[in-house]
Design an enzyme around this catalytic site. Structure first.
Site, short mmCIF file in Angstrom:
data_model
loop_
_atom_site.label_atom_id
_atom_site.label_comp_id
_atom_site.label_asym_id
_atom_site.label_seq_id
_atom_site.Cartn_x
_atom_site.Cartn_y
_atom_site.Cartn_z
N LYS A 30 -8.28 -14.78 16.58
CA LYS A 30 -8.21 -14.92 14.87
C LYS A 30 -9.80 -14.30 14.28
CE LYS A 30 -4.52 -17.99 14.18
NZ LYS A 30 -3.71 -18.91 13.22
N ASP A 37 1.70 -14.33 13.06
CA ASP A 37 0.59 -14.41 11.75
C ASP A 37 0.09 -14.02 11.43
OD1 ASP A 37 -1.65 -15.98 11.14
OD2 ASP A 37 -1.38 -17.38 13.01
N HIS A 73 -2.54 10.08 -1.54
CA HIS A 73 -3.17 8.68 -2.45
C HIS A 73 -3.54 8.68 -4.49
CE1 HIS A 73 -3.93 5.57 0.54
NE2 HIS A 73 -3.87 6.49 1.50
N GLU A 112 0.61 -0.93 -0.18
CA GLU A 112 -0.37 -0.38 0.18
C GLU A 112 0.35 0.73 -0.09
OE1 GLU A 112 -3.69 2.37 2.57
OE2 GLU A 112 -3.07 0.28 2.62
#
Length: 556
Positions: free
Chosen positions: A367, A443, A541, A235
């Site tokens: 998660k 993770d 952006h 990004e």
């Protein structure tokens, strides 16, 4: 991993059929149905006497040490406990003999083999050292092996074991997949990666690796030290924005952090014939008088695992028990899972009607966004704060203190409440967490709960300066195990000075990594909120986050 495979397959059996641990082996010997009933009762009686006497003596001696009382002066109850301990030992050794001793020795050997907190270094392909038995001779040429894989005569997953060469297995699997799908895989590189380092621990059936750029933000001035934070991302503007926030923090005197909690959780779910029986186990597990016994069973899983508490919740006749423990410098999921299994095996003797549904019952919660993590915490709970000078806000961040305070209230607090957010009272914490996680071998899926964050902004010093803070209750990180041992990720940890375990103070490295994550989030929040307040987000952006290659292709 053995625990996950066993329970994910739906196994719901008793302690004599669901566990391969040495403790359960001894339990099966002590309570074997093959023995006559009087002998079984005697075995259980002496086993209980041994445990009760040992626990009593340990508690008494601890009290004496704390009160500086002489240990050699014994009360009558202590003499009885010593006699009971010796009598039970004599009986157990005489009854079980070599079998009992072997089970104890095997349990220590097993614990030494499963060292969750030792740094795992890449080595040569493990299957080269202990090759599996091959039932038929493979062809010499790669072309013939590719044809066998394409035709289904050789399973793709068996290539490493059949060939004994990890790199060759990847090349053959890559080519076989290309032929089976008819898709070109030219952009997916094969060479330049140590595939033996991921064998059996990070990725199965590899066909190559994905190239991901790593940027650096900083220096981040945190708790009097400077860190250059590695961020793996695709990004545009993310690293630059975080770097701008680091600059504003550094020019204002730096940020400060505090770790509120440090404990990984695992919550198995068990089922009973009735809710009353489930409530009995709940009362037992939450009774402080039983904590020492439960922790004794739990802590056998690792020299670093130390049980901190058990929190229970019921749904009908199902009981969810949330175990929380310290895990050293490891993230600790395997460690806490093994400790939980030890406790379940122990409880099975007193609760034989307990049916283990799953080692994880989602009360952990891993998660997934969950209120229990937001309230109780999971992993490291961290608060990071800084006071940004008004002059720095105007010069570096191109906005004002009142504008930032108003925007934070309307966007991060009220806006998130309107959306019904759970732990998402921030601008983009997950952006920074994900980038740092990928760079340092964490993770990535645990970004879900690790990104729980509430950002606060207040005007201070007569409204001249800005106090900004991020509170993150469940940052789940480690500096050993998993992807942290891979070469690139290990290099990023080394950049932070956090490669491997801290041998002098176990757990210090992982806690410091959590504070750096929170500090980077603080910098990212500060910069993005300033861009929004100044109306710069779209402009930046459009300049840095658009691919000229894609635009040119679309125009054609």
């Amino acid at each position: 991993m053995e625990l996950r495979r066993r329970h994910s397959s739906g196994a719901t059996a008793t302690a004599a059929s669901t566990s391969a641990t040495s403790y359960q082996s001894r339990s099966r010997i002590l309570a074997s149905d093959a023995l006559p009933l009087p002998i079984r009762h005697t075995n259980r009686l002496f086993s209980a006497l041994f445990v009760a006497s040992l626990v009593f003596l340990m508690r008494r001696w601890r009290q004496k040490i704390r009160s500086s009382s002489p240990l050699h002066i014994l009360a009558f109850s202590e003499i009885l406990a010593i006699f009971g301990l010796m009598a039970s030992l004599i009986y157990l050794f005489s009854f079980f003999g070599i079998t009992f001793l072997q089970s104890i020795i095997s349990s220590h050997e097993e614990e030494e083999e499963v060292d969750f907190d030792s740094e795992r270094k890449p080595s040569s392909c493990a299957l080269l050292e202990k090759p599996k038995v091959v039932t038929e001779t493979l062809p010499e040429s790669d072309e013939e092996i590719v044809e066998l894989v394409v035709s289904g005569r050789i399973p793709s997953y068996s290539l490493e074991s059949r060939l004994g060469d990890c790199d060759r297995a990847v090349r053959i699997r890559h080519e076989a997949l290309r032929r089976m799908t008819g898709r070109g895989l030219e952009g997916l590189p094969i060479s330049g990666f140590d595939y033996s380092s991921i064998l059996g621990q990070c990725c199965e059936m590899p066909i190559g690796y994905v190239q991901l750029p790593v940027g650096v933000a900083g220096p981040l001035n945190l708790d009097g030290r400077e860190y250059f934070v590695p961020m793996a991302t695709t990004e545009g503007c993310l690293v630059a924005s975080t770097n701008r926030g680091c600059k504003a923090i550094a020019e204002s005197g730096g940020a400060h952090s505090v770790v509120l909690r440090d404990g990984m959780s695992r919550a198995p779910v068990v089922r009973f014939p009735s809710a009353r029986r489930a409530a009995e186990l709940k009362a037992y597990a939450e009774n402080s008088a039983n904590f020492e016994t439960i922790s004794l069973m739990f802590n056998r899983s690792s020299r670093f695992a130390r049980l901190q508490g058990v929190q229970c919740s019921m749904a009908g006749r199902n009981l969810y028990m949330r175990f929380t423990c310290s895990t050293g410098d490891a993230m600790g999921m395997n460690m806490v899972s093994k400790g939980v299994q030890n406790v379940l095996d122990f409880l099975q003797a007193d609760f034989p009607d307990m049916e283990i549904i799953s080692i994880s019952g989602n009360f952990c919660s891993d998660k997934k966004p969950a209120a229990v993590n937001w309230i109780e915490g999971r992993g490291k709970s961290v608060v990071c704060e800084a006071t940004i000078k008004g002059e720095v806000i105007r010069r570096v961040l191109k906005t004002t203190v009142p504008a930032l305070v108003e925007l934070n209230t309307i966007k991060n607090l009220a806006g998130s409440a309107v959306a019904g957010a759970l732990g998402g009272f921030n601008a983009h914490a997950s952006n920074i967490v994900s980038a740092v996680f990928i760079a340092t071998g964490q993770d990535p899926a645990q970004n879900v709960e690790s990104s729980h964050c509430i950002t606060m902004m207040e005007a201070v010093n007569d409204s001249e300066d800005l106090h900004v803070s991020v509170t993150m209750p469940s940052i789940e990180v480690g500096t050993v195990g998993g992807g942290t041992q891979l070469a690139s990720q290990s290099a990023c940890l080394d950049l932070l000075g956090l490669k491997g375990p801290n041998t002098e103070s176990p757990g210090s490295n992982s806690r410091l990594l959590a504070t750096i994550v929170a500090g980077a989030v603080l910098a990212g929040e500060l910069s993005l909120m300033s861009a929004l307040a100044a109306g710069q987000l779209v402009k930046s952006h459009m300049k840095y986050n658009r691919s000229s290659r894609d635009i040119a292709g679309a125009a054609q």
